[in-house]
Write an enzyme that holds these catalytic residues in place. Structure first.
Site, short mmCIF file in Angstrom:
data_model
loop_
_atom_site.label_atom_id
_atom_site.label_comp_id
_atom_site.label_asym_id
_atom_site.label_seq_id
_atom_site.Cartn_x
_atom_site.Cartn_y
_atom_site.Cartn_z
CB CYS A 99 -59.07 -56.03 91.19
SG CYS A 99 -60.68 -55.78 91.99
CB CYS A 102 -64.00 -53.22 91.58
SG CYS A 102 -63.28 -53.75 93.15
CB SER A 103 -60.19 -51.14 89.34
OG SER A 103 -60.92 -50.16 90.05
CB CYS A 104 -58.64 -53.93 94.62
SG CYS A 104 -60.32 -54.01 95.25
#
Lengths: 195, 97, 95
Positions: A99, A102-104
Protein backbone atom coordinates in the site's frame (compact mmCIF):
# COMPACT_ATOMS: atom_id res chain seq x y z
CA UNK A 1 11.30 0.66 12.10
CA UNK A 2 9.73 0.02 15.46
CA UNK A 3 10.97 2.92 17.57
CA UNK A 4 9.19 3.02 20.94
CA UNK A 5 6.60 5.71 21.48
CA UNK A 6 7.90 8.73 23.37
CA UNK A 7 6.81 9.55 26.92
CA UNK A 8 4.90 12.65 25.82
CA UNK A 9 2.97 10.59 23.29
CA UNK A 10 1.93 8.12 25.98
CA UNK A 11 0.64 11.04 28.08
CA UNK A 12 -1.10 12.62 25.07
CA UNK A 13 -2.90 9.36 24.32
CA UNK A 14 -4.08 8.95 27.91
CA UNK A 15 -5.42 12.52 27.97
CA UNK A 16 -7.38 11.86 24.79
CA UNK A 17 -8.75 8.53 26.04
CA UNK A 18 -9.65 10.04 29.43
CA UNK A 19 -11.54 12.89 27.71
CA UNK A 20 -13.46 10.51 25.45
CA UNK A 21 -14.41 8.38 28.48
CA UNK A 22 -15.29 11.37 30.69
CA UNK A 23 -17.59 12.70 27.97
CA UNK A 24 -19.28 9.32 27.73
CA UNK A 25 -18.25 8.48 24.16
CA UNK A 26 -16.29 5.27 24.82
CA UNK A 27 -15.41 2.96 27.71
CA UNK A 28 -12.23 1.14 28.75
CA UNK A 29 -14.15 -2.13 28.30
CA UNK A 30 -14.83 -1.30 24.64
CA UNK A 31 -11.14 -0.60 24.04
CA UNK A 32 -10.17 -3.87 25.73
CA UNK A 33 -12.68 -5.87 23.68
CA UNK A 34 -11.47 -4.23 20.46
CA UNK A 35 -7.81 -4.87 21.26
CA UNK A 36 -8.50 -8.50 22.16
CA UNK A 37 -10.27 -8.96 18.83
CA UNK A 38 -7.34 -7.61 16.79
CA UNK A 39 -4.90 -9.62 18.95
CA UNK A 40 -6.78 -12.80 17.98
CA UNK A 41 -6.39 -12.25 14.22
CA UNK A 42 -3.14 -13.68 12.84
CA UNK A 43 -1.48 -15.00 9.70
CA UNK A 44 -2.60 -18.47 10.84
CA UNK A 45 -6.05 -17.57 9.51
CA UNK A 46 -4.64 -16.90 6.05
CA UNK A 47 -2.47 -20.02 6.23
CA UNK A 48 -5.53 -22.15 7.02
CA UNK A 49 -7.44 -20.67 4.09
CA UNK A 50 -4.56 -21.25 1.65
CA UNK A 51 -3.87 -24.82 2.82
CA UNK A 52 -7.54 -25.66 2.35
CA UNK A 53 -7.48 -24.13 -1.14
CA UNK A 54 -4.52 -26.36 -2.05
CA UNK A 55 -6.52 -29.44 -1.00
CA UNK A 56 -10.08 -28.59 -1.99
CA UNK A 57 -10.98 -27.19 -5.44
CA UNK A 58 -14.46 -26.11 -4.33
CA UNK A 59 -13.02 -24.16 -1.40
CA UNK A 60 -10.44 -22.64 -3.74
CA UNK A 61 -13.14 -21.43 -6.15
CA UNK A 62 -15.21 -20.03 -3.29
CA UNK A 63 -12.20 -18.20 -1.83
CA UNK A 64 -11.17 -16.70 -5.18
CA UNK A 65 -14.73 -15.55 -5.68
CA UNK A 66 -14.96 -14.00 -2.21
CA UNK A 67 -12.10 -13.94 0.26
CA UNK A 68 -14.56 -12.44 2.73
CA UNK A 69 -16.77 -15.56 2.61
CA UNK A 70 -13.76 -17.85 3.00
CA UNK A 71 -12.54 -15.88 6.02
CA UNK A 72 -16.01 -16.06 7.58
CA UNK A 73 -16.09 -19.81 6.92
CA UNK A 74 -13.03 -20.31 9.14
CA UNK A 75 -14.57 -18.17 11.88
CA UNK A 76 -13.19 -14.67 11.24
CA UNK A 77 -15.66 -11.89 12.02
CA UNK A 78 -15.73 -9.79 8.83
CA UNK A 79 -18.65 -7.55 9.84
CA UNK A 80 -17.60 -3.97 9.19
CA UNK A 81 -14.25 -5.06 7.72
CA UNK A 82 -13.27 -4.11 4.16
CA UNK A 83 -13.87 -6.87 1.57
CA UNK A 84 -11.02 -9.37 1.21
CA UNK A 85 -9.78 -10.19 -2.29
CA UNK A 86 -7.54 -13.19 -3.00
CA UNK A 87 -4.90 -13.03 -5.75
CA UNK A 88 -4.27 -16.37 -7.43
CA UNK A 89 -0.66 -17.24 -8.30
CA UNK A 90 -0.12 -19.55 -11.28
CA UNK A 91 3.05 -21.24 -12.61
CA UNK A 92 3.63 -18.13 -14.76
CA UNK A 93 2.42 -15.35 -12.44
CA UNK A 94 3.18 -14.21 -8.89
CA UNK A 95 1.61 -11.37 -6.86
CA UNK A 96 3.10 -9.09 -4.21
CA UNK A 97 0.97 -6.67 -2.17
CA UNK A 98 1.85 -3.16 -1.00
CA UNK A 99 0.00 0.00 0.00
CA UNK A 100 2.05 2.94 -1.25
CA UNK A 101 -0.36 5.58 0.11
CA UNK A 102 -0.72 4.33 3.69
CA UNK A 103 -0.71 0.78 5.05
CA UNK A 104 -3.91 -0.99 3.90
CA UNK A 105 -3.64 -4.59 5.07
CA UNK A 106 -6.23 -7.33 5.74
CA UNK A 107 -6.16 -6.72 9.50
CA UNK A 108 -9.43 -8.48 10.24
CA UNK A 109 -7.91 -11.72 8.91
CA UNK A 110 -4.13 -11.42 9.42
CA UNK A 111 -3.95 -9.08 12.44
CA UNK A 112 -1.62 -6.10 12.87
CA UNK A 113 0.52 -5.37 9.81
CA UNK A 114 4.24 -5.92 10.52
CA UNK A 115 6.53 -2.89 10.76
CA UNK A 116 8.22 -3.64 7.47
CA UNK A 117 4.92 -3.50 5.59
CA UNK A 118 4.32 0.02 6.93
CA UNK A 119 7.91 1.17 6.38
CA UNK A 120 8.67 3.99 3.95
CA UNK A 121 11.24 1.80 2.19
CA UNK A 122 8.86 -1.13 1.52
CA UNK A 123 6.01 1.16 0.44
CA UNK A 124 8.27 3.14 -1.82
CA UNK A 125 10.45 0.43 -3.34
CA UNK A 126 8.06 -2.43 -4.06
CA UNK A 127 6.27 -0.74 -6.96
CA UNK A 128 9.57 0.20 -8.56
CA UNK A 129 11.96 -2.68 -7.82
CA UNK A 130 9.88 -5.54 -6.42
CA UNK A 131 12.30 -8.22 -7.59
CA UNK A 132 15.18 -6.56 -5.73
CA UNK A 133 13.15 -6.50 -2.49
CA UNK A 134 12.22 -10.18 -2.87
CA UNK A 135 15.81 -11.12 -3.69
CA UNK A 136 17.16 -9.21 -0.68
CA UNK A 137 14.91 -11.33 1.51
CA UNK A 138 16.14 -14.54 -0.09
CA UNK A 139 13.30 -15.09 -2.55
CA UNK A 140 14.54 -14.31 -6.07
CA UNK A 141 11.74 -14.71 -8.59
CA UNK A 142 12.61 -16.60 -11.81
CA UNK A 143 12.83 -14.32 -14.87
CA UNK A 144 10.14 -16.24 -16.73
CA UNK A 145 7.52 -15.62 -14.03
CA UNK A 146 5.44 -12.45 -14.39
CA UNK A 147 5.34 -10.36 -11.24
CA UNK A 148 2.21 -8.37 -10.50
CA UNK A 149 2.63 -5.68 -7.88
CA UNK A 150 -0.75 -5.00 -6.28
CA UNK A 151 -0.96 -1.47 -4.85
CA UNK A 152 -3.81 -1.59 -2.32
CA UNK A 153 -5.23 1.89 -2.78
CA UNK A 154 -8.95 1.68 -2.09
CA UNK A 155 -11.74 -0.41 -0.59
CA UNK A 156 -10.42 -3.96 -0.93
CA UNK A 157 -7.75 -5.67 1.13
CA UNK A 158 -5.60 -8.27 -0.64
CA UNK A 159 -4.02 -11.62 0.19
CA UNK A 160 -1.98 -13.93 -2.06
CA UNK A 161 -2.89 -17.55 -2.81
CA UNK A 162 0.58 -18.92 -3.65
CA UNK A 163 1.50 -22.02 -5.65
CA UNK A 164 1.65 -25.25 -3.65
CA UNK A 165 5.30 -26.32 -3.47
CA UNK A 166 6.38 -29.56 -5.12
CA UNK A 167 7.16 -32.35 -2.67
CA UNK A 168 4.06 -31.82 -0.52
CA UNK A 169 1.95 -34.56 -2.08
CA UNK A 170 -0.15 -36.34 0.53
CA UNK A 171 0.41 -33.68 3.20
CA UNK A 172 -2.40 -32.80 5.62
CA UNK A 173 -3.99 -29.37 5.92
CA UNK A 174 -2.02 -28.72 9.13
CA UNK A 175 1.29 -29.67 7.51
CA UNK A 176 0.59 -27.41 4.52
CA UNK A 177 -0.58 -24.52 6.70
CA UNK A 178 2.75 -24.60 8.54
CA UNK A 179 4.52 -23.62 5.28
CA UNK A 180 2.48 -20.44 4.87
CA UNK A 181 3.92 -17.43 6.66
CA UNK A 182 2.80 -13.84 6.75
CA UNK A 183 5.52 -12.97 4.22
CA UNK A 184 4.06 -15.59 1.85
CA UNK A 185 0.53 -14.19 2.26
CA UNK A 186 1.78 -10.70 1.33
CA UNK A 187 3.78 -12.21 -1.55
CA UNK A 188 7.24 -10.99 -0.57
CA UNK A 189 8.23 -14.64 0.00
CA UNK A 190 7.42 -17.95 -1.65
CA UNK A 191 6.46 -21.06 0.36
CA UNK A 192 9.52 -23.20 1.05
CA UNK A 193 9.87 -26.74 2.38
CA UNK A 194 11.82 -27.01 5.65
CA UNK A 195 15.50 -27.74 4.91
CA UNK B 1 11.93 9.22 -19.02
CA UNK B 2 11.97 12.85 -17.86
CA UNK B 3 11.72 13.71 -14.19
CA UNK B 4 8.16 14.34 -12.99
CA UNK B 5 7.17 18.01 -13.01
CA UNK B 6 4.84 17.57 -10.02
CA UNK B 7 5.73 16.99 -6.38
CA UNK B 8 3.65 14.16 -4.89
CA UNK B 9 1.96 14.66 -1.50
CA UNK B 10 3.98 13.61 1.55
CA UNK B 11 2.33 10.20 1.96
CA UNK B 12 2.28 9.36 -1.77
CA UNK B 13 5.68 7.66 -1.84
CA UNK B 14 5.40 4.84 -4.41
CA UNK B 15 8.65 4.62 -6.38
CA UNK B 16 10.12 7.92 -5.20
CA UNK B 17 13.88 8.41 -5.16
CA UNK B 18 14.16 9.22 -1.46
CA UNK B 19 13.91 5.60 -0.27
CA UNK B 20 15.32 3.93 -3.35
CA UNK B 21 18.46 2.59 -1.64
CA UNK B 22 17.00 1.95 1.83
CA UNK B 23 16.86 -1.75 2.70
CA UNK B 24 13.55 -3.09 4.03
CA UNK B 25 14.28 -4.23 7.58
CA UNK B 26 12.60 -7.54 8.32
CA UNK B 27 11.07 -6.39 11.60
CA UNK B 28 8.39 -8.83 12.77
CA UNK B 29 7.77 -7.48 16.29
CA UNK B 30 4.09 -6.85 17.08
CA UNK B 31 3.15 -3.27 17.97
CA UNK B 32 3.91 -2.14 21.55
CA UNK B 33 1.08 -1.44 24.02
CA UNK B 34 0.90 2.18 22.87
CA UNK B 35 0.40 1.09 19.27
CA UNK B 36 -2.20 -1.53 20.17
CA UNK B 37 -4.13 0.99 22.25
CA UNK B 38 -4.14 3.60 19.46
CA UNK B 39 -5.24 0.88 17.03
CA UNK B 40 -8.09 -0.18 19.35
CA UNK B 41 -9.11 3.45 19.88
CA UNK B 42 -9.27 4.07 16.14
CA UNK B 43 -11.40 0.99 15.53
CA UNK B 44 -13.71 1.74 18.46
CA UNK B 45 -14.27 5.32 17.30
CA UNK B 46 -14.90 4.12 13.74
CA UNK B 47 -17.35 1.45 14.88
CA UNK B 48 -19.29 4.01 16.91
CA UNK B 49 -19.50 6.43 13.98
CA UNK B 50 -17.15 9.12 15.33
CA UNK B 51 -14.72 8.92 12.39
CA UNK B 52 -13.99 7.01 9.18
CA UNK B 53 -10.74 5.46 8.01
CA UNK B 54 -10.74 8.04 5.20
CA UNK B 55 -10.82 10.85 7.75
CA UNK B 56 -7.97 9.16 9.66
CA UNK B 57 -5.88 9.18 6.49
CA UNK B 58 -6.73 12.78 5.66
CA UNK B 59 -5.62 13.76 9.18
CA UNK B 60 -2.34 11.84 8.81
CA UNK B 61 -1.70 13.44 5.43
CA UNK B 62 -2.14 16.92 6.94
CA UNK B 63 0.77 16.47 9.38
CA UNK B 64 3.61 18.88 8.41
CA UNK B 65 6.56 17.15 6.73
CA UNK B 66 9.09 17.59 9.54
CA UNK B 67 6.76 15.97 12.07
CA UNK B 68 5.45 13.39 9.62
CA UNK B 69 8.85 11.74 9.30
CA UNK B 70 9.82 12.26 12.97
CA UNK B 71 6.72 10.63 14.47
CA UNK B 72 6.28 6.86 14.71
CA UNK B 73 3.47 5.18 12.78
CA UNK B 74 1.00 5.06 15.66
CA UNK B 75 2.00 8.54 16.83
CA UNK B 76 0.81 9.79 13.42
CA UNK B 77 -2.46 7.92 13.95
CA UNK B 78 -2.91 9.42 17.39
CA UNK B 79 -2.19 12.92 16.08
CA UNK B 80 -4.84 12.44 13.41
CA UNK B 81 -7.45 11.02 15.80
CA UNK B 82 -6.95 13.95 18.22
CA UNK B 83 -7.23 16.42 15.34
CA UNK B 84 -10.48 14.85 14.13
CA UNK B 85 -12.05 14.67 17.59
CA UNK B 86 -11.27 18.37 18.13
CA UNK B 87 -12.49 19.31 14.65
CA UNK B 88 -15.82 17.57 15.29
CA UNK B 89 -16.16 18.96 18.80
CA UNK B 90 -16.21 15.46 20.32
CA UNK B 91 -13.53 16.65 22.74
CA UNK B 92 -12.55 20.24 23.63
CA UNK B 93 -9.10 21.83 23.44
CA UNK B 94 -9.02 22.13 27.25
CA UNK B 95 -9.46 18.33 27.52
CA UNK B 96 -6.11 17.80 25.82
CA UNK B 97 -4.16 20.67 27.36
CA UNK C 1 -24.62 1.38 -11.01
CA UNK C 2 -23.47 0.58 -14.56
CA UNK C 3 -19.70 0.51 -15.07
CA UNK C 4 -18.53 2.70 -17.94
CA UNK C 5 -15.60 0.41 -18.79
CA UNK C 6 -15.73 -3.35 -19.39
CA UNK C 7 -12.84 -5.69 -18.55
CA UNK C 8 -10.14 -5.48 -21.23
CA UNK C 9 -10.87 -1.83 -22.09
CA UNK C 10 -7.78 0.41 -22.48
CA UNK C 11 -8.01 3.39 -20.14
CA UNK C 12 -6.02 6.49 -19.31
CA UNK C 13 -5.58 7.78 -15.74
CA UNK C 14 -6.32 11.50 -15.60
CA UNK C 15 -3.22 13.66 -15.37
CA UNK C 16 -4.76 15.70 -12.57
CA UNK C 17 -3.02 17.04 -9.44
CA UNK C 18 -5.73 18.17 -7.00
CA UNK C 19 -3.16 18.22 -4.17
CA UNK C 20 -1.65 21.30 -5.86
CA UNK C 21 -5.00 23.13 -5.60
CA UNK C 22 -5.64 22.77 -1.87
CA UNK C 23 -6.56 20.31 0.89
CA UNK C 24 -7.82 17.01 -0.52
CA UNK C 25 -7.64 13.27 -0.04
CA UNK C 26 -7.17 11.11 -3.11
CA UNK C 27 -6.45 7.42 -3.65
CA UNK C 28 -4.84 7.57 -7.09
CA UNK C 29 -1.05 7.30 -6.63
CA UNK C 30 1.10 9.99 -8.25
CA UNK C 31 3.01 7.50 -10.41
CA UNK C 32 -0.13 6.55 -12.37
CA UNK C 33 -1.32 10.05 -13.33
CA UNK C 34 -1.46 10.35 -17.09
CA UNK C 35 -0.57 6.65 -17.58
CA UNK C 36 -2.31 4.10 -19.81
CA UNK C 37 -3.57 0.80 -18.51
CA UNK C 38 -6.25 -1.80 -19.12
CA UNK C 39 -9.29 -2.68 -17.02
CA UNK C 40 -8.73 -6.08 -15.40
CA UNK C 41 -12.05 -6.32 -13.58
CA UNK C 42 -14.84 -4.31 -12.03
CA UNK C 43 -14.56 -4.52 -8.23
CA UNK C 44 -17.89 -2.94 -7.31
CA UNK C 45 -19.10 0.50 -6.27
CA UNK C 46 -17.99 2.29 -3.10
CA UNK C 47 -18.63 5.72 -1.55
CA UNK C 48 -16.14 8.26 -2.90
CA UNK C 49 -13.24 8.43 -0.39
CA UNK C 50 -12.48 12.01 -1.51
CA UNK C 51 -15.75 13.04 0.18
CA UNK C 52 -15.67 10.53 3.05
CA UNK C 53 -12.34 11.98 4.16
CA UNK C 54 -14.06 15.29 4.89
CA UNK C 55 -17.29 13.73 6.25
CA UNK C 56 -19.20 15.04 3.23
CA UNK C 57 -22.09 13.07 1.65
CA UNK C 58 -20.32 10.54 -0.58
CA UNK C 59 -21.84 9.15 -3.77
CA UNK C 60 -20.90 5.65 -4.77
CA UNK C 61 -18.39 5.38 -7.60
CA UNK C 62 -17.40 2.32 -9.61
CA UNK C 63 -14.03 0.88 -8.58
CA UNK C 64 -11.84 -1.00 -11.08
CA UNK C 65 -8.74 -3.13 -10.91
CA UNK C 66 -6.52 -1.65 -13.62
CA UNK C 67 -3.33 -3.29 -14.89
CA UNK C 68 -0.29 -1.28 -16.10
CA UNK C 69 2.99 -2.33 -17.73
CA UNK C 70 5.54 -1.81 -14.96
CA UNK C 71 8.59 -0.72 -17.04
CA UNK C 72 6.50 1.92 -18.83
CA UNK C 73 6.17 3.62 -15.45
CA UNK C 74 9.47 2.73 -13.81
CA UNK C 75 12.20 2.39 -16.39
CA UNK C 76 14.18 0.04 -14.13
CA UNK C 77 11.26 -2.43 -14.31
CA UNK C 78 11.24 -5.82 -16.02
CA UNK C 79 9.20 -6.28 -19.26
CA UNK C 80 7.23 -9.26 -17.88
CA UNK C 81 5.99 -7.32 -14.86
CA UNK C 82 2.83 -5.34 -14.13
CA UNK C 83 1.17 -3.11 -11.58
CA UNK C 84 -2.41 -3.89 -10.54
CA UNK C 85 -4.15 -0.98 -8.82
CA UNK C 86 -7.67 -0.09 -7.61
CA UNK C 87 -8.82 3.11 -9.35
CA UNK C 88 -12.18 4.89 -9.20
CA UNK C 89 -14.07 5.58 -12.42
CA UNK C 90 -13.91 9.37 -12.12
CA UNK C 91 -10.11 9.10 -12.45
CA UNK C 92 -10.31 7.15 -15.74
CA UNK C 93 -10.83 8.20 -19.36
CA UNK C 94 -11.21 6.08 -22.48
CA UNK C 95 -7.73 5.62 -23.98
Amino acid sequence: MSAPARTESLAELERLVAALIARGHITEAELATQQASTDRASPENGARMVARAWLNPEWRAMMLNSGTKAAEAIGVNMVGAPPLGVLEDTPGRHHIVVCTLCSCYPRAVLGYPPHWYKSFSYRSRVVREPRAVMAEWGHPLPDNVELRVVDSTADFRWMVLPMRPAGTEGWTEDQLAALITRDVLVGVALPKLPA
Amino acid sequence: MSEPEHTPAIHDIGGIQRFHCTPVEHDEEPPDEFGKRVDALRQTLARKGFMSVDELRRGIESIPEAEYFALTYYERWMRSIALLMLEKGVVKPEDLA
Amino acid sequence: MTPRFAPGTPVLVKNDWPEERGPCHIRTPHYLRGRSGRVERVLGAFPNPEDLAFARPAEKRVLYHVVFDQPAIFTDGVPTDHLLVEIFEHWLEAA
